[in-house]
Design an enzyme around this catalytic site. Structure first.
Site, short mmCIF file in Angstrom:
data_model
loop_
_atom_site.label_atom_id
_atom_site.label_comp_id
_atom_site.label_asym_id
_atom_site.label_seq_id
_atom_site.Cartn_x
_atom_site.Cartn_y
_atom_site.Cartn_z
N GLN A 49 41.04 41.01 44.88
CA GLN A 49 41.60 42.33 44.57
C GLN A 49 42.30 42.86 45.92
O GLN A 49 42.09 42.60 47.11
CB GLN A 49 40.37 43.42 44.69
N GLY A 50 43.56 43.15 45.75
CA GLY A 50 44.56 43.83 46.50
C GLY A 50 44.85 44.97 46.79
O GLY A 50 46.11 45.47 46.32
N SER A 109 43.20 47.52 49.38
CA SER A 109 42.85 48.02 50.66
C SER A 109 44.16 47.58 51.60
O SER A 109 44.63 46.17 51.30
CB SER A 109 41.70 47.71 51.33
N SER A 144 38.00 39.89 48.86
CA SER A 144 37.10 38.88 48.70
C SER A 144 37.63 37.72 47.98
O SER A 144 38.57 38.11 46.91
CB SER A 144 35.75 39.49 47.82
N GLU A 172 32.48 50.06 39.58
CA GLU A 172 31.82 49.42 40.52
C GLU A 172 30.61 50.17 40.61
O GLU A 172 29.50 49.37 41.45
CB GLU A 172 32.71 49.26 41.71
#
Lengths: 324, 384
Positions: B128-129, B131, B163, B246
């Site tokens: 995941q990109g 933040s 992550s 989530e």
């Protein structure tokens, strides 16, 4: 699995809410407080209101239909008492619901029965001047007593709508045949349901005030410091609600203990935070916040204290009697 | 209020248990936490087993290749796999819980066909990109820019808290495509291949001592325009559609695991004599009430999702606020039970005590969650 309320349960809760909003609105609550102060320890229950509640089926909830009751179960009783707690309705309601089948005239609202936990120290009896009969519950046995057969000392109650007396002697009177552990468990659960309702009311009052009270040119509810107080109040309500509703379905002793523990916390902490959100107004007699807090304190000591609840849960944990 | 499971649900549970009993003993040993290729291989092999047995994408809609299971069946799956000690979702997390559901909801037929099956089969890993160093809680402040050049975007900037970046095939990337527009209206959602030239991954060592995250630096990385999910500049909305996943059921297994740790704590305390301390006993008793209630709250939220056609509600924020706090309390209580033994970094509870610290921060800090609860659930006015 469907943990949500059925349509009938929703309708029941809404119906009770509507009934209490009509019959026991804020003006009547404040009038009752004034009347209690004037009565100086005498009877405070509004017997006409009590009979109206009975007519609406309040006390015959758990009675089988063959005995003139609604034949409902603990989940429904919990919903009704949650609404009673939300309305700050005074009186020995838990006793009314649990003793309707055992004490004559209770289901119809003609006589008022009380329940007294003789295992707590001091043993306090709610509404001593209002009760026509009282069931004194010791650790493992229960006794049926006439009110004037009990030696008591007066106690000036923290809650302006719940007069108290202290029992001076151990339990006595005619044995009352009952499944005492079950009676205790149900009293704990229904008290927790009232606490849940009180926690909901405190949240509603805080949110309403935070949305309307302006300082620094804005509603105080737009400030994060106030928002976060309110958010945590909702978290406590939702956690307590899940615990209380589930316990009403499973009737598992550890789950009932946990439900009371979390509902007590929700009621007391929410009333405290509600008071804080109200600022100086919260410290006045005129605002209703103190009534919520005082009732929450009283219920928190009824049937299961925090210490007793936590010890019971610890024991269940050690014995493997609690599962997730 | 019905807490009993239907015959159909119990049948689902029984078949799952039987399958777990059969496959779990055959699994290889878990790789070390620092062995990223090993972890990828282990996690994807488990996903493939799930796929072959018909348990992959259980909660995904059937038209996205999922099993179209009810939220209750999904709950049972998460509960039973945890009880049986099955592997966690691991490296498949972003694909199964974020990127996949986003593509399923917002992608074209071609995009769904390209990306969804490999996620379900455990063939491709996503990271995941979202933040950035200067865009954390204030995600809409993100600055990584994407400029159109023919049939590609040229992307430059940096992402963090990513992550599994070291082993991922794809990155769900939020980029700024319109620097002039109001912040939330100039963002687009791209599927970026992690082997594209210009990507540098630098492991980010956390206070646990290991590198569970990475920083990702992007230097003129070319991403095909065809890899954009949803309309150009509409990436904020596209992202918000599935972000609540989530907070929905992500912690179901963990609540079960926390209760197990609590039982072990009570046993340990009785063995080492600390159980005689009523303050500690009461603390553990209180935690027992908390986790039992959190489990019921999970069932409550799942029932709500079921009534809403599978869409998780805002109850997830309420759950996360309390659960993240309770998990930290649990491991603090564990430290009290262990006494000075809690200083042993090799103790099984030590790593969990440290990782619990991230729970009130990751996926929306508790402070942001409280704002969400106050504004969206309680209707308090927006402001500072």
């Amino acid at each position: 699995m469907d943990f949500h309320l059925t349509d009938d349960q929703r309708a029941l809760r809404a119906g009770v809410h509507e009934l209490l909003a009509g019959r026991f609105p804020r003006e009547r609550l404040r009038a009752a407080v004034d009347a209690y102060e004037a009565a100086d320890g005498g009877p405070v229950l509004d017997r006409a209101l009590w009979r109206e509640l009975a007519d609406a089926g309040f006390f015959s909830l758990l009675l089988p239909e063959a005995e003139g009751g609604a034949g409902l179960g603990l989940p429904e009783a919990v919903l009704v008492l949650e609404e009673a707690g939300r309305a700050l309705l005074p009186g020995p309601l838990v006793a009314g619901v649990l003793l309707a089948g055992a004490v004559d005239g209770v289901a119809a609202g003609e006589r008022v029965a009380g329940l007294c936990d003789a295992a707590s120290a001091p043993a306090l009896w709610e509404h001593p001047s209002d009760c026509d009969e009282v069931i004194v519950v010791a650790e493992h046995a229960a006794y049926r007593c006439a009110p004037d057969g009990l030696r008591t000392a007066p106690v000036r109650s923290v809650d302006p709508l719940t007069p108290l007396a202290r029992l001076l002697d151990g339990p006595s009177g005619a044995p009352y045949a009952a499944d005492v552990p079950r009676l205790r468990r149900e009293a704990v659960l229904l008290t927790a349901a009232q606490q849940l309702g009180g926690a909901v009311k405190a949240l509603e009052a805080a949110v309403a005030y935070a949305g309307q009270r302006e300082q620094f040119g804005a509603p105080i509810g737009s400030f994060q410091a106030v928002k976060h107080l309110c958010a945590q109040m909702l978290v406590r309500v939702e956690l307590a609600r899940s615990a209380v509703y589930a316990a009403s379905v499973t009737e598992d002793p550890a789950e009932v203990s946990g439900a009371k523990l979390l509902a007590d916390e929700a009621a007391v902490r929410n009333a405290r935070d509600c008071l804080q959100v109200h600022g100086g107004m919260g410290f006045t007699w005129e605002a209703d916040v103190h009534l919520l807090l005082k009732r929450a304190w009283l219920r928190a000591e009824s049937w299961q204290s925090a210490a007793a609840g936590e010890e019971a849960l610890a024991a269940a944990l050690a014995d493997g009697h609690i599962a997730v | 209020m019905d807490l009993t499971y239907t015959d159909e649900e119990e049948d689902f549970r029984a078949r799952l248990r039987a399958w777990l009993r059969e496959v779990l003993p055959k699994l290889p040993d878990r790789p070390a936490a620092t062995d990223w290729p090993g972890r990828r291989a282990y996690d994807t092999a488990w996903q493939r087993l799930l796929y072959d047995a018909g348990y992959a994408g259980l909660h995904w809609p059937a038209d996205a290749g999922g099993r179209g299971a009810t939220p209750t069946q999904h709950l049972i799956f998460l509960e039973e796999t945890e009880r049986a000690g099955a592997p966690y979702v691991g490296a498949n997390f972003v694909g199964l819980l974020h990127a996949g559901p986003t593509i399923a909801a917002e992608g074209t037929a071609g995009q769904r066909a390209r990306w969804l099956p490999p996620i379900l089969r455990g063939e491709e890993i996503w990271c995941q990109g979202f933040s950035e160093p200067d865009a954390g809680s204030d995600l809409a402040a993100l600055r990584t820019k994407a400029v159109r050049d023919g049939d590609a975007y040229v992307v430059s900037g940096s992402k963090t808290w990513t992550s599994h970046a070291e082993v991922a095939d794809w990155c769900e990337l939020l980029v700024r495509t319109d620097p002039e527009a109001p912040r939330r209206r100039g963002i687009s959602w791209l599927a970026m291949p992690m082997d594209a030239p210009g990507i540098t991954v630098r492991p980010l060592r956390t206070l646990t001592g290991t590198a569970e995250f990475a920083e990702v630096f992007l230097d003129e990385v070319r991403v095909p325009v065809a890899n954009r999910i949803g309309a150009e500049h509409d990436g904020w909305r596209v992202t918000m559609v599935t972000l609540s996943f989530e907070r929905g059921t992500a912690f179901v297994g963990e609540v079960v695991a926390c209760h197990r740790v609590l039982v072990a704590l009570a046993r340990k305390a009785r063995d080492n004599g600390r159980w005689d301390d009523p303050v500690l006993r009461r603390r553990l008793g209180h935690l027992a009430a908390e986790f039992a209630a959190l489990w019921r709250l999970t069932q409550w939220n799942v029932s709500e999702a079921q009534h809403r056609g599978g869409v998780p509600g805002a109850g997830g924020s309420v759950f996360k606020l309390r659960y993240s706090h309770a998990r930290q309390e649990l491991y603090d209580a564990a430290a009290e039970v262990l006494g000075a033994g809690s200083l042993d970094a090799d103790h099984e509870w030590f790593a969990d005590r440290l990782s619990a610290l991230s729970y009130t921060i990751a996926a929306g800090t508790s402070q942001i969650q409280q704002n969400i609860v106050a504004e969206r659930l309680l209707g308090l006015p927006k402001g500072r």
